[in-house]
Design an enzyme around this catalytic site. Structure first.
Site, PDB file in Angstrom:
ATOM      1  CB  SER A 107      -0.788  -9.241  -9.756  1.00  0.00           C
ATOM      2  OG  SER A 107      -0.051  -8.157 -10.283  1.00  0.00           O
ATOM      3  CE1 TYR A 130      -0.432  -1.033  -9.230  1.00  0.00           C
ATOM      4  CE2 TYR A 130       0.315  -2.917 -10.502  1.00  0.00           C
ATOM      5  CZ  TYR A 130       0.246  -2.232  -9.311  1.00  0.00           C
ATOM      6  OH  TYR A 130       0.848  -2.742  -8.200  1.00  0.00           O
ATOM      7  CB  THR A 156      -3.655  -1.005  -7.312  1.00  0.00           C
ATOM      8  OG1 THR A 156      -4.031  -2.340  -6.974  1.00  0.00           O
ATOM      9  CG2 THR A 156      -2.537  -0.551  -6.391  1.00  0.00           C
ATOM     10  CE  LYS A 228      -3.734  -4.475  -2.801  1.00  0.00           C
ATOM     11  NZ  LYS A 228      -2.438  -3.905  -3.215  1.00  0.00           N
ATOM     12  CG  HIS A 252       1.513  -1.418  -3.110  1.00  0.00           C
ATOM     13  ND1 HIS A 252       0.612  -1.130  -4.096  1.00  0.00           N
ATOM     14  CD2 HIS A 252       2.375  -2.296  -3.674  1.00  0.00           C
ATOM     15  CE1 HIS A 252       0.934  -1.778  -5.201  1.00  0.00           C
ATOM     16  NE2 HIS A 252       2.004  -2.509  -4.967  1.00  0.00           N
TER      17      HIS A 252
HETATM   18  C1  FNR Z   1       2.658  -6.578  -4.007  1.00  0.00           C
HETATM   19  N1  FNR Z   1       1.487  -5.830  -3.978  1.00  0.00           N
HETATM   20  C2  FNR Z   1       0.819  -5.591  -5.158  1.00  0.00           C
HETATM   21  N2  FNR Z   1      -0.363  -4.899  -5.144  1.00  0.00           N
HETATM   22  C3  FNR Z   1      -1.048  -4.684  -6.276  1.00  0.00           C
HETATM   23  O1  FNR Z   1      -2.109  -4.077  -6.225  1.00  0.00           O
HETATM   24  N3  FNR Z   1      -0.569  -5.161  -7.473  1.00  0.00           N
HETATM   25  C4  FNR Z   1       0.589  -5.843  -7.573  1.00  0.00           C
HETATM   26  O2  FNR Z   1       0.992  -6.263  -8.652  1.00  0.00           O
HETATM   27  C5  FNR Z   1       1.343  -6.049  -6.387  1.00  0.00           C
HETATM   28  N4  FNR Z   1       2.528  -6.708  -6.423  1.00  0.00           N
HETATM   29  C6  FNR Z   1       3.177  -7.006  -5.258  1.00  0.00           C
HETATM   30  C7  FNR Z   1       4.344  -7.769  -5.303  1.00  0.00           C
HETATM   31  C8  FNR Z   1       4.968  -8.137  -4.121  1.00  0.00           C
HETATM   32  C9  FNR Z   1       6.213  -8.971  -4.191  1.00  0.00           C
HETATM   33  C10 FNR Z   1       4.438  -7.724  -2.872  1.00  0.00           C
HETATM   34  C11 FNR Z   1       5.079  -8.135  -1.581  1.00  0.00           C
HETATM   35  C12 FNR Z   1       3.301  -6.956  -2.832  1.00  0.00           C
HETATM   36  C13 FNR Z   1       0.879  -5.425  -2.691  1.00  0.00           C
HETATM   37  C14 FNR Z   1      -0.025  -6.525  -2.155  1.00  0.00           C
HETATM   38  O3  FNR Z   1      -1.208  -6.616  -2.903  1.00  0.00           O
HETATM   39  C15 FNR Z   1      -0.453  -6.274  -0.704  1.00  0.00           C
HETATM   40  O4  FNR Z   1      -0.975  -4.980  -0.593  1.00  0.00           O
HETATM   41  C16 FNR Z   1       0.676  -6.454   0.314  1.00  0.00           C
HETATM   42  O5  FNR Z   1       1.565  -7.464  -0.087  1.00  0.00           O
HETATM   43  C17 FNR Z   1       0.101  -6.815   1.671  1.00  0.00           C
HETATM   44  O6  FNR Z   1       1.083  -6.842   2.640  1.00  0.00           O
HETATM   45  P1  FNR Z   1       1.817  -8.186   3.145  1.00  0.00           P
HETATM   46  O7  FNR Z   1       0.771  -9.248   3.369  1.00  0.00           O
HETATM   47  O8  FNR Z   1       2.797  -8.549   2.088  1.00  0.00           O
HETATM   48  O9  FNR Z   1       2.476  -7.708   4.402  1.00  0.00           O
END
Ligand code: FNR
Length: 360
Positions: A107, A130, A156, A228, A252
């Site tokens: 991330s 981002y 993203t 994404k 997300h």
């Molecule tokens: C995320 N997600 C996310 N996506 C991204 O592009 N950058 C990020 O920094 C984050 N940070 C983040 C933190 C937390 C705590 C969560 C739960 C999710 C989204 C992540 O990449 C992904 O799309 C989802 O978590 C997928 O769904 P599930 O597996 O959590 O159900």
């Protein structure tokens, strides 16, 4: 650890080991959390059409993503601030990815620096970004990722503004201090009346981003670019036209727009109607079982990304916990392939699953 039989059990363990503020941050979704439930439940509405009397004495789950070989089509999604879950943060997660022979998407909001993650082990890494209002800051991160041997950039695109995560507002979730940006911008937003994460995003993320900005990203890096956060055929077409190297079908983890569709319900629409095999399509959101991985592959994904279960494994048991999460999903996928008559990933077809409206 031997007592844990599926990845869902890590959620309760994580809940017990984390401060409430952090557990709520990891587990929560946007507003009514309707999409959060749907992401998981939509998988339960897809059934199998298992084939029998196929030689499944050897199962090969290995595959390639952008040319990189991985042991199974199960990758680690980018999730923010792993040090809130475990003192070793992203380094523990990366070591687990290396041990499982899979790809970790680090991330942009990581708590370890990308150089620290890179030097900790030989996991194949992509960097999620981002795009900041300060383009020079984002450009510098991309350059650092190239130098540190990251293999792709995952942009993203579903966060022009942060979704309304009500638990974080109530808890006044602390604003993260992101060491990756030290000396470039202040990532500390104080004091915050609500969610500090929301305040940070509001002050740094560029909400004016458009498809034209893919050209900007392309102009600053030779690395493959994945987008994404695509959920419609219109945007899948735009992504292909913009010349990206892959798409992640994602809402997300239901943290942005509540009542976005469950990702598995739009996967086929996005792939079949538009992408047509021209670029890889990955999926995340609600993948909790090897059967879910199989269903995503049958509907056209090349691989899935795992978000929350990885963070829960990390919170509960550090590197070992993340490894166990990935291994359990791999074991379940292996069994699903055997019981469906698919000895290799290439044998999994659309005919192996049945969606709600299809005849037996
Ligand atoms: C995320 N997600 C996310 N996506 C991204 O592009 N950058 C990020 O920094 C984050 N940070 C983040 C933190 C937390 C705590 C969560 C739960 C999710 C989204 C992540 O990449 C992904 O799309 C989802 O978590 C997928 O769904 P599930 O597996 O959590 O159900």
């Amino acid at each position: 650890m031997d007592q844990i039989v599926n990845v869902n059990e890590f959620q309760e363990l994580a809940k017990r080991s984390l401060p409430k503020m952090y557990y709520d941050f990891y587990s929560g979704g946007a507003e009514d959390q309707h999409t959060l439930k749907e992401n998981v439940e939509a998988f339960t509405r897809i059934m199998f059409r298992p084939r029998v009397l196929v030689d499944v004495s050897k199962i090969d789950m290995s595959t390639r993503i952008l040319g990189y070989p991985i042991s199974a089509p199960i990758m680690i999604a980018p999730t923010a601030m792993h040090m809130l879950a475990h003192p070793q943060g992203e380094i523990a997660t990366a070591k687990a990815a290396a041990a499982c022979n899979t790809i970790m998407i680090v991330s942009y909001m990581a708590s370890c620096t990308i150089e620290e993650v890179a030097s900790s082990c030989n996991a194949i890494r992509f960097l999620q970004i981002y795009v900041y209002k300060r383009r020079d800051v984002t450009a510098q991160m991309v350059k650092r990722a190239e130098k540190a041997g990251f293999k792709a950039i995952v942009m993203t695109v579903d966060v022009p503004k942060l979704g309304r995560r009500e638990a974080d507002i109530k808890n006044k979730m602390v604003s993260p201090q992101l060491r990756n940006f030290e000396g470039l911008i202040s990532t500390k937003v104080l004091p915050s009346k609500g969610s500090g994460v929301e305040a940070l995003a509001a002050s740094t993320f560029d909400a004016s981003l458009t498809w034209k900005d893919i050209e900007w990203l392309r102009s600053i890096t030779k690395l493959p670019i994945l987008v994404k956060g695509v959920l419609t055929r219109e945007d899948a077409l735009k992504a292909v036209e913009a010349g990206v190297d892959g798409i992640v079908v994602s809402n997300h983890g239901a943290r942005q727009l509540d009542y976005s569709p469950a990702t598995i319900t739009v996967l086929e629409e996005v792939i079949v109607h538009v992408v047509g095999g021209r670029i890889p399509v990955l999926l995340d959101g609600g993948v909790r079982r090897g059967t879910d991985v199989f269903k995503a592959l049958a509907l056209g994904a090349q691989a899935v990304l795992i978000g929350r279960p990885v963070v829960y494994g990390l919170a509960a048991k550090g590197e070992d916990g993340v490894r166990k999460v990935i291994e359990m999903l791999k074991n379940e996928l292996e069994l699903t392939m055997a019981l469906s008559g698919c000895p290799t990933i290439g044998d999994i077809t659309r005919n192996h699953v049945r969606t709600e409206n299809e005849r037996l």
